[in-house]
Each structure stands twice: as C-alpha cells, then as structure tokens.
Scaffold this motif. Sequence first.
Motif, short mmCIF file in Angstrom:
data_model
loop_
_atom_site.label_atom_id
_atom_site.label_comp_id
_atom_site.label_asym_id
_atom_site.label_seq_id
_atom_site.Cartn_x
_atom_site.Cartn_y
_atom_site.Cartn_z
N LEU A 184 -0.71 -5.12 -19.96
CA LEU A 184 -0.06 -6.08 -19.06
C LEU A 184 1.23 -5.49 -18.48
O LEU A 184 1.54 -5.70 -17.30
N ILE A 185 1.97 -4.75 -19.30
CA ILE A 185 3.22 -4.15 -18.82
C ILE A 185 2.93 -3.07 -17.79
O ILE A 185 3.59 -2.99 -16.75
N ILE A 186 1.94 -2.23 -18.08
CA ILE A 186 1.56 -1.20 -17.11
C ILE A 186 1.04 -1.85 -15.83
O ILE A 186 1.31 -1.38 -14.72
N ALA A 187 0.30 -2.96 -16.01
CA ALA A 187 -0.20 -3.69 -14.84
C ALA A 187 0.96 -4.23 -14.00
O ALA A 187 0.90 -4.23 -12.76
N LEU A 188 2.02 -4.69 -14.68
CA LEU A 188 3.20 -5.18 -13.96
C LEU A 188 3.81 -4.06 -13.12
O LEU A 188 4.19 -4.29 -11.96
N PHE A 189 3.89 -2.87 -13.69
CA PHE A 189 4.40 -1.72 -12.95
C PHE A 189 3.55 -1.46 -11.71
O PHE A 189 4.08 -1.25 -10.61
N VAL A 190 2.24 -1.47 -11.88
CA VAL A 190 1.32 -1.21 -10.77
C VAL A 190 1.48 -2.29 -9.70
O VAL A 190 1.47 -1.98 -8.49
N VAL A 191 1.63 -3.53 -10.12
CA VAL A 191 1.78 -4.64 -9.16
C VAL A 191 3.05 -4.46 -8.33
O VAL A 191 3.04 -4.63 -7.10
N VAL A 192 4.17 -4.13 -8.99
CA VAL A 192 5.43 -3.94 -8.26
C VAL A 192 5.31 -2.77 -7.29
O VAL A 192 5.73 -2.86 -6.13
N ALA A 193 4.70 -1.67 -7.74
CA ALA A 193 4.53 -0.50 -6.87
C ALA A 193 3.63 -0.84 -5.68
O ALA A 193 3.94 -0.48 -4.53
N ALA A 194 2.53 -1.53 -5.96
CA ALA A 194 1.60 -1.90 -4.89
C ALA A 194 2.26 -2.85 -3.90
O ALA A 194 2.08 -2.72 -2.68
N PHE A 195 3.04 -3.77 -4.42
CA PHE A 195 3.75 -4.69 -3.53
C PHE A 195 4.69 -3.93 -2.60
O PHE A 195 4.78 -4.23 -1.40
N GLY A 196 5.40 -2.93 -3.15
CA GLY A 196 6.31 -2.14 -2.32
C GLY A 196 5.59 -1.44 -1.19
O GLY A 196 6.07 -1.43 -0.05
N VAL A 197 4.44 -0.85 -1.50
CA VAL A 197 3.67 -0.14 -0.47
C VAL A 197 3.14 -1.11 0.57
O VAL A 197 3.23 -0.86 1.79
N ILE A 198 2.58 -2.24 0.12
CA ILE A 198 2.02 -3.24 1.05
C ILE A 198 3.12 -3.84 1.91
O ILE A 198 2.95 -4.03 3.13
N TYR A 199 4.26 -4.14 1.29
CA TYR A 199 5.38 -4.72 2.02
C TYR A 199 5.90 -3.75 3.08
O TYR A 199 6.19 -4.14 4.22
N ALA A 200 5.99 -2.47 2.73
CA ALA A 200 6.44 -1.46 3.69
C ALA A 200 5.47 -1.36 4.86
O ALA A 200 5.87 -1.21 6.02
N THR A 201 4.17 -1.44 4.56
CA THR A 201 3.15 -1.40 5.62
C THR A 201 3.31 -2.60 6.55
O THR A 201 3.19 -2.47 7.78
N TRP A 202 3.58 -3.76 5.97
CA TRP A 202 3.79 -4.97 6.77
C TRP A 202 5.03 -4.82 7.65
O TRP A 202 5.02 -5.19 8.83
N LEU A 203 6.11 -4.29 7.08
CA LEU A 203 7.33 -4.07 7.86
C LEU A 203 7.09 -3.10 9.01
O LEU A 203 7.62 -3.29 10.11
N GLN A 204 6.27 -2.09 8.78
CA GLN A 204 5.97 -1.10 9.81
C GLN A 204 5.32 -1.75 11.03
O GLN A 204 5.63 -1.39 12.17
N LYS A 205 4.48 -2.74 10.79
CA LYS A 205 3.76 -3.39 11.89
C LYS A 205 4.55 -4.55 12.50
O LYS A 205 4.48 -4.79 13.70
#
Length: 501
Positions: free
Chosen positions: A453-474
């Motif tokens: 669950l903790i590792i999953a939390l890390f992955v979720v935060v990282a994935a959110f950062g990438v997705i959010y940056a992609t959204w900001l780009q557009k």
Amino acid sequence: MEKQQKLSDNNGQVKLKGNMGVGALVMAVLAFSAPLSTATGFIPQLLIYGSADNGNGNSAPWIYIICLITLGFFSVGFAKMGTVMERPGGFYAYITDALGKKVGLAAALISAIGYSLVGFFMPGLMAITVGALVEDAGGPEIPWWIYGLIFAVLSTLLASMSIDFSAKFLFIVMCFEAAIMLVFDALCFINGSPAGSGGAGFSFIDLSTGTLGIAMLFAMGNFYGFEATVVYREEVKEPKKTIPRATFIAVIGIGVFYLLCAWGFIAHFGSAKVTAAAEAETANLFSNVLTDFMGPFAGHLIQIIALVSIFASGLAIQNVGARYFYSLGVDGVIPKIFGKVHPKQNSPYVAAIAIGVLWVALIVILGMICGFDAAYTYTRPNVIGNLFVTAILGTVAVAVLVYMRKNAKKYGFTAFQTTIAPIIGLLGIGFTVVLCAINLNTFLGTTTIGSVLIIALFVVVAAFGVIYATWLQKNKPETYLRIGRYDPENMSVDEMENMAK
C-alpha cells in the motif's frame, strides 16, 4: 525603495532572502541529520544489524565508509551541476532539467510530501522524551499528543522566520552536539576496551547476513540532509561557490562524524562484545558510556542537548519541505499562496505553516482521536517519508548522470565528472533504494499488504504528477513552462517552443 527592488522579482513579489555562508549552510545540513540523536538512537541499532564474523566482530564503520564513498562520488556531479544550473528549486529544478517537466513535477510533489513526513518524527519523539523527563522528575502524566502539538507549533513559528535566524539557532546547537561527540570519541579511544573483548578493530561487511540491507538503510539515512544544500540557493551568499563547498564538507563531515562514533563504541566495548551491549541497552548506550566516564551529570546533559537536537532536526527538515512547497507555489502548479514570502522575514511562511498544519492534523487524528501511542504515530509516516526521499535521491542520481553527459561539451565537463563518478554514485544509491523497498516490512513492523500500500501510494503520487503536468501542458501552457522554477519572461522564443513540446 532600492532595497525592496533587490528583494523582489519582476512582478514586485517579495523573494526569499538570506545571507548564509558555507559554515551556516553546513550546520543547517548537519542539523537535519541530528548527530547526537543519531549517536544515541540510530548507531546502536546499526551496531546490532552490523554484527559480523559470527558475532565476533562488527562492520558498522565499514558500512559508513561505503556510504561515504558512494555519496562522495555522487556529490562530484551533483555539486558541479549546481555551478552551471543556476535556478533555485533543489531536486525539483535538477530533475526537470535532466529528465523533463513531467518527471520534474512528479519529483517535486514526492519531495514536498516526503520531507514533510520525515520531519514528523520530531513532535512524537519530543513528546516521548519530554514526557519521560517530566514523569521521572515527579511531574504529572500528560497525554503525548499535547506535547506533540506544542512542539509542532513551536517549530512552525521558527520555520516561518528568517532563514538567518534558523541558521544561527542550528549553528549553536550543532556546536554543542559536535563537542559532545568528539569528547565521546576521544574518551572511548583513549581508554580502550576490556581484555578479551576483541579490541578496537572492525570487521569487513558480512555479505551472508540477512541484516546487511537494514544496516545500509540506517547508515544511508543518517546522511540525509546533505542534498538540501541546493534548496537554499536563493538564501546563501555566492551560491556557485557556497553550495558545492558546503555539499562536500557536509558529506565528508557526516561520514567521518558517524564513522568515528560507531568505531568509538567498538573501541569501548570491544568488537566481540559491542553487539551484545547494543542489544542490552540500545536507547541508553551512548549516555551510559559517557556517564561511566564523566558521572551522572553527563547523562543529564546529554538528555537535554539530545532534546534540542531532535527539535533542531525537525526544524531543519521542515525548512527544506517548506521550500519545495514554496517552489511549487511560485510556479503556480499548486495554489500560489504557497509561494508567498513574508514581507519582513523573507521566509516561505505559508508553506511552513502548511507543513505545521499537516503535523497538527496527523497528531490529532492518529494520537488524539484514534488513540495510537507516540511511537506508532510518528514512525509510520516517517518511514513513508524516508521511502519517498530515498527514491527521489535515486532519481536525482539518474538526473545528474543524464545532465552531465548531455552538457559535457557545452561546459567542458571531464569524463570523471560526467560518467565515472555519477555511475558509481547511482549504483550505490540505487542499491539503497532497492533495499528500502525490500525491507519495508521490517521497518514498519507490518505485513506485506502494508508495504504494498505504501509503495502504491508512491506510485499514485508520481503518476498524478505526470498526469497533472500533461494536463497543464495542454490547458495551461504558461504554467507548464514554469515547471522547474523556469521564468518565461527570461526565456527566448526557441526555448519556450522546445519546452512546450
């Protein structure tokens, strides 16, 4: 008016300001790792996990030597990169420059959360220590969370003040801590160990033991803070000179400090007896040794300074975490209020208060409402934070290697700076990251599900950062351009077009 202009950006917004030199910056970094708290709490644990030669020796000093070599090589590229990459933002700016804005934003979010959770050890540990002292003195038994709330608020007040004030406080604390540890080392080596205890020699690492991974993690964790030199770029004098010098001094200083302390324990108890001594008196091992040499007064003095050390460490970590939230606020990727600077203190006071609010919320929810004890409450978030920071340190190692190789010709970097040193550092740090993930159950005292669950939390935060940056780009290209502490107003059209891709 002239002074205000110097402290403001192009939009008239007050900027961070400080006047730290090499000495003050080194002390702020050393305070992060809490030397006296490390000597009293972590090194005895390392002596247990560093048992070698079937219990007849100890490899704790060797483990520190390996960490020192690893981080020394890493610092070659890390510090050199800081001389040519002049933007503030710490890891956020480094990773963005080398690996792109999407990875950079993900790293910044993980860093901000990670350091905030690492620093959360302070209110809980202070509550345990102060509560025990009060009760031993005949005082009342007070719920730990009351102490925790007091120290969380006090740290936040200091973190909201000028970095020069914090640096002076941390400098004074560090002088006392360094003096005590040097006295400890001298007494241990001068007096030596009892006959038949194995002497002061230490063994090479026993690769067959299953505790090596945990020992490496403890030791590498003791170095955390050296990387924070780059976070204070806006608040130091002559950053091109100050930051590289402070980085190397901090890495070498931390390594030598803890190497001598671990070796001192071995010199005092003997290599064949030190593990048993650490197992029998883990929490009091350091103070007991000094009490044996100097009397009960030494034990009381250590308790007091250790308290200040714990608090200073929490304050230093809160300062670092606040500057990551501040950078994200300046870039506009989180609410811009996080990027506000106090008009008189020139500090990121809103970001510091945000971390304080997080700490208070965790204390209230976990301690006051759920009824967990202080040790459980502060260790779990702290382990999560350490996982986040360790992973980001590994990412920075990759970023340094990529950046140095990519810009070798442009800046005249040598092969040692671009390839040899960064690769050695990357291998050592990467090994630690893997060990951190593998041994997560041991640190948490939980099941595999908890670790997943903790590792999953890390992955979720990282994935959110990438997705959010992609959204900001557009959807918000100007904000996207700012990721990594870039200023579009000072960029050429070609630079903006390349970064917008």
